[in-house]
Design a protein around this motif. Sequence first.
Motif, PDB file in Angstrom:
ATOM      1  N   GLY A  65       0.811  -1.209   0.000  1.00 41.58           N
ATOM      2  CA  GLY A  65       0.000   0.000   0.000  1.00 41.58           C
ATOM      3  C   GLY A  65       0.843   1.256   0.000  1.00 41.58           C
ATOM      4  N   LEU A  66       1.949   1.229   0.751  1.00 41.99           N
ATOM      5  CA  LEU A  66       2.828   2.391   0.831  1.00 41.99           C
ATOM      6  C   LEU A  66       3.503   2.666  -0.507  1.00 41.99           C
ATOM      7  N   ASP A  72       1.585   6.977  -6.617  1.00 35.47           N
ATOM      8  CA  ASP A  72       0.525   7.961  -6.869  1.00 35.47           C
ATOM      9  C   ASP A  72       1.015   9.381  -6.624  1.00 35.47           C
ATOM     10  N   ARG A  73       1.805   9.567  -5.559  1.00 31.96           N
ATOM     11  CA  ARG A  73       2.323  10.890  -5.268  1.00 31.96           C
ATOM     12  C   ARG A  73       3.259  11.358  -6.397  1.00 31.96           C
ATOM     13  N   ALA A  74       4.094  10.456  -6.886  1.00 29.05           N
ATOM     14  CA  ALA A  74       4.984  10.803  -7.996  1.00 29.05           C
ATOM     15  C   ALA A  74       4.189  11.134  -9.245  1.00 29.05           C
ATOM     16  N   ARG A  75       3.083  10.428  -9.448  1.00 32.60           N
ATOM     17  CA  ARG A  75       2.264  10.669 -10.634  1.00 32.60           C
ATOM     18  C   ARG A  75       1.687  12.083 -10.638  1.00 32.60           C
ATOM     19  N   THR A  76       1.357  12.588  -9.451  1.00 29.92           N
ATOM     20  CA  THR A  76       0.816  13.955  -9.377  1.00 29.92           C
ATOM     21  C   THR A  76       1.917  14.995  -9.552  1.00 29.92           C
ATOM     22  N   LEU A 196       6.834  14.168   3.414  1.00 33.51           N
ATOM     23  CA  LEU A 196       5.635  13.347   3.562  1.00 33.51           C
ATOM     24  C   LEU A 196       5.268  13.340   5.042  1.00 33.51           C
ATOM     25  N   ASP A 197       4.023  13.687   5.347  1.00 34.03           N
ATOM     26  CA  ASP A 197       3.656  13.912   6.741  1.00 34.03           C
ATOM     27  C   ASP A 197       2.991  12.701   7.388  1.00 34.03           C
ATOM     28  N   LEU A 198       2.577  12.901   8.636  1.00 37.81           N
ATOM     29  CA  LEU A 198       1.962  11.832   9.421  1.00 37.81           C
ATOM     30  C   LEU A 198       0.738  11.259   8.735  1.00 37.81           C
ATOM     31  N   GLU A 199      -0.103  12.117   8.169  1.00 32.25           N
ATOM     32  CA  GLU A 199      -1.320  11.643   7.526  1.00 32.25           C
ATOM     33  C   GLU A 199      -1.024  10.735   6.342  1.00 32.25           C
ATOM     34  N   PHE A 200       0.090  10.981   5.673  1.00 31.67           N
ATOM     35  CA  PHE A 200       0.458  10.137   4.535  1.00 31.67           C
ATOM     36  C   PHE A 200       0.765   8.705   4.997  1.00 31.67           C
TER      37      PHE A 200
END
Length: 297
Positions: A65-66, A72-76, A196-200
């Motif tokens: 999942g990580l 996904d983050r790289a895609r944005t 990348l923060d806690l919520e991530f």
Amino acid sequence: MNDDLAALSARIDHTNELLQRMLAEVAKTPSTHAIFVDAGYLYAAAGRLVAGTEDRRAFDVDAEGLIDALIDRARTIFADSRLLRVYWYDGARRRIHTAEQQTIAELPDVKVRLGNLNANNQQKGVDSLIRSDLESLARHRAISDAALLGGDEDLVSAVEAAQGYGARVHLWGIEAPDGRNQAEPLLWEVDSQRTLDLEFFKPYVSRRTASAHETTTERPTRENVRFVGAQIAAKWLAARGRDSLVELLPGHPYLPGSVDQDLLVEAEGLLQYSLRGQADLRRALRDGFWEHLRTQY
């Protein structure tokens, strides 16, 4: 004369046409990015952020999942680019995959690269693997952008090598509860920085239920680490002598790679605490080492 000028003009027109075709083809070729993950840094920093500990035995990570979230983050961020793959760097005894590492290696678009893991569970050779891959991919124009998730100062040479071949290197860090967990020289060298923060990480990192066999090592203070650095310096000076000290001093505040690595390994053994991904504590360690040596000169 007119015939010669006409022939020259025709050759120039032909060359321009070829250049235009080449530029058109280049424009059609999508940019390519890759993600480079120092798993030692990720587990230490994310574990501390979410679970309050760096001990891998104390928390679980949904690696699949990580990794999907990182993609996904790289895609944005690299919207007009395609992913080459995710490179996952970790340590293992005799470079034999653990069950978890094997599972990660079987994921699509993921390449697991292993360094050694010594008796103190410290990674060896991971930084050199990252440098080799970054440099090779940049040299062969396989990537235009590299997202590097790591924090160790030893990665500076990897960044410089990739940039030397025209690739852009983007440093991704993990939110630190206090202070900073990435080396300043690394932050200075990269083309961009993101945290990348806690919520991530919350959906992918969870603390295990405490057991009777679980032990947690408290994070040492900077002063404790500085004192250990001075202790190791005294031992180093007694073993090497003043001639070695004279050779070392011109490099201040930097230490040769072999000396710095030995300092780190010995300090972790004395502290019974991993300093990987702990940029502030590693600076304190080096400061203590240097302070003692400079008082002896």
